[in-house]
Write a protein that holds these residues in place. Structure first.
Motif, short mmCIF file in Angstrom:
data_model
loop_
_atom_site.label_atom_id
_atom_site.label_comp_id
_atom_site.label_asym_id
_atom_site.label_seq_id
_atom_site.Cartn_x
_atom_site.Cartn_y
_atom_site.Cartn_z
N UNK A 18 -73.54 27.98 27.94
CA UNK A 18 -73.72 28.32 29.37
C UNK A 18 -73.00 27.96 30.65
N UNK A 19 -72.80 29.20 31.24
CA UNK A 19 -72.06 28.51 32.75
C UNK A 19 -73.26 27.85 33.38
N UNK A 20 -74.46 28.16 33.39
CA UNK A 20 -75.37 27.82 33.98
C UNK A 20 -75.21 25.99 34.04
N UNK A 21 -74.19 25.48 33.49
CA UNK A 21 -74.40 24.02 33.25
C UNK A 21 -72.60 24.31 33.37
N UNK A 22 -72.94 21.92 34.03
CA UNK A 22 -71.15 22.16 33.80
C UNK A 22 -70.63 21.89 32.76
N UNK A 23 -69.07 21.21 33.24
CA UNK A 23 -68.54 20.85 31.45
C UNK A 23 -68.92 19.49 30.90
N UNK A 24 -69.82 19.09 31.47
CA UNK A 24 -70.05 18.00 30.70
C UNK A 24 -70.41 18.23 29.62
N UNK A 25 -72.01 19.28 29.76
CA UNK A 25 -72.76 19.95 28.62
C UNK A 25 -73.12 21.06 28.62
N UNK A 26 -71.57 21.79 28.50
CA UNK A 26 -71.79 23.40 28.40
C UNK A 26 -72.32 23.92 27.21
N UNK A 27 -71.70 23.14 25.71
CA UNK A 27 -72.22 24.16 25.05
C UNK A 27 -73.20 22.61 24.50
N UNK A 70 -78.27 29.85 38.90
CA UNK A 70 -76.44 29.54 39.00
C UNK A 70 -76.03 28.39 39.86
N UNK A 71 -75.08 27.40 39.34
CA UNK A 71 -74.74 26.60 39.36
C UNK A 71 -75.80 25.32 39.92
N UNK A 155 -82.70 18.07 42.69
CA UNK A 155 -81.66 18.45 41.73
C UNK A 155 -82.75 19.17 40.64
N UNK A 156 -82.05 19.89 40.07
CA UNK A 156 -82.29 20.01 38.72
C UNK A 156 -81.81 19.58 37.80
N UNK A 157 -83.12 18.16 36.89
CA UNK A 157 -82.96 17.89 35.72
C UNK A 157 -83.60 18.01 34.60
#
Length: 448
Positions: A18-27, A70-71, A155-157
């Motif tokens: 999901x593109x709602x998460x950053x590159x660290x934990x996208x999958x 998003x983001x 932030x969302x955590x």
């Protein structure tokens, strides 16, 4: 995989991105497996002729939740903000980071274990299904509480964990005779919800608020998620002597602003004053039991059906009345308010000068039993006889009359006990949700 129509195996391996998460934990990877054993196909069940189906089931699996904006993992730039600075103190329009970033934001993961069985008796005349489940959700996607001096939105955590444990049961019976048939179905579910972890020092996440009065719900370790948090009340002060007698250990009045007709609040922590330390769990929006029932009957060309549903053991926070607004209508319950000694021990006096905080303090005065039984649908139909249909070259013609939300049995005083919610922190908070309408329908269906 099925072996000999007795032993069943099903496995799934999902990789979701999901593109709602950053590159660290996208999958994230979500596996699942289920097993089934159809005992009714075993030879040792041949002597039990009344049982045409008996199946045992077990399953385990994980799935993910990405239900955030998003983001949320980064800090986008918000425009339209300005500051006055410089020698001539000129106002300059600028931009700021919209929120605190969290590049390590990841999928919320739910892991569930199920055990159950399906049983059919007398050629499925009676069907029974039962399930036990345990579901653990980790990495709850919530907005973190942060100090106001940070200067940005929180932030969302991945801020906590929740456990749900419960039992689901359904039974359906149907019987057929020459011109008459009927069916009866009943289902119910029992669920226990508990927050098992909150990722901050307080072990608390604040929930939704009400008007200008503050927070109504919150999540806390060891409690159901989104429980109502407020003051417990202990009746109404009937006389000035009652007010004067409500003192702490030093002889000081616990509620110095109170007068006869005001609410008595409990000093739960015993510190000699009414403050936030006295707030506790005053209600649980999660039902102890949810249930449904359907009835049906057919006699010659006529058919009839009824569907009902309801809940037991849940509370509703009645936020339909804004007590901080003076130009509003009052509910009819105010006719039963306190107007003098002995007139009421439940509803306080009416005043715009609420110095005691009768309504501005979030308390169990707002909390009501939300249990209900609703007749959701009733339908009566008539199918035209076949000899008439032949004359007009039709296969089927049915006339029906139905009613939606025909009756609701509840002790809740608001518009509708079935209020729904878009957030686990707003469940059971009724802000005046538009009630479901009662409607009637007359219809005709044709098949050629």
């Amino acid at each position: 995989y099925s072996y000999n129509e007795k032993y069943l195996l099903d496995t799934v391996l999902r990789v979701d991105g999901s593109s709602k998460f950053g590159a660290n934990n996208r999958y994230a990877v979500f596996p699942s497996v289920s097993l089934g054993w159809i005992l009714s196909n075993e030879s040792f069940m041949d002597d039990y002729e009344s049982i045409n189906l008996l199946k045992l089931r077990a399953s385990w699996g994980q799935n993910g939740n990405q239900n955030i904006g998003n983001f949320a993992y980064t800090s986008t730039i918000a425009t339209g903000f300005g500051y006055t600075f410089g020698g001539n103190e000129r106002f300059t329009t600028g931009s700021i980071p919209s929120s605190v970033p969290n590049p390590n934001l990841k999928w919320e993961t739910s892991e569930q274990l199920n055990f159950g069985f399906d049983m059919g008796l007398w050629q499925d005349k009676l069907i029974v299904k039962a399930d036990y489940y345990q579901k653990d959700t980790e990495g709850l996607l919530v907005r973190a509480p942060i100090p106001g001096h940070v200067g940005n939105n929180a932030p969302i955590i991945n801020g906590g964990s929740v456990n749900n444990e419960g039992f689901e049961f359904s039974v359906d019976y149907r019987n057929y005779m020459s011109d008459f048939s009927y069916n009866v179905g009943l289902n119910f579910a029992v669920n226990k919800n508990e927050v098992t972890h909150i990722g901050n020092a307080e072990g608390v996440i604040v929930g939704t608020g009400f008007a200008t009065y503050g927070i109504v719900t919150r999540a806390e370790e060891g409690f159901p998620i989104g429980y109502f948090w407020g003051y417990e009340t202990d009746g109404i002060f009937q006389t000035q002597d009652d007010v004067n007698a409500y003192t702490n250990g030093d002889g000081d009045l616990l509620q110095p602003q109170a007068v006869p007709g005001d609410v008595r609040f409990k000093d739960l922590d015993g510190n000699g004053q009414i403050d936030d330390g006295d707030r506790s769990m005053i209600g649980n929006p999660t039902p102890d039991v949810t249930f449904g029932m359907n009835l049906g009957a057919n006699y010659k060309q006529f058919d009839f059906s009824v569907f009902m549903q309801g809940t037991l053991g849940n509370e509703i926070f009645n936020a339909t009345r804004r007590h901080d607004l003076s130009s509003t209508n009052m509910p009819v319950s105010y006719l039963e308010r306190w107007t003098g000694p002995g007139t009421s021990n439940d509803l306080p006096r009416f005043t715009w000068n609420d110095s005691n905080g009768n309504w501005s303090k979030i308390s169990d005065l707002y909390v009501e039993d939300g249990s209900y039984l609703r007749v959701k649908n009733v339908q009566l139909g008539y199918n035209l006889p076949f000899d008439i249909l032949e004359k007009v070259s039709m296969r089927q013609a049915r006339i029906y009359l139905s009613a939606e939300n025909l009756f609701t049995f509840t002790g809740y005083s608001g518009f509708d006990p079935e209020i729904g919610s878009a957030s686990p922190f707003s469940v059971g908070v009724d802000r005046g949700v538009y009630p479901q309408a009662r409607s009637y329908r007359l219809g005709v269906t044709f098949t050629f």
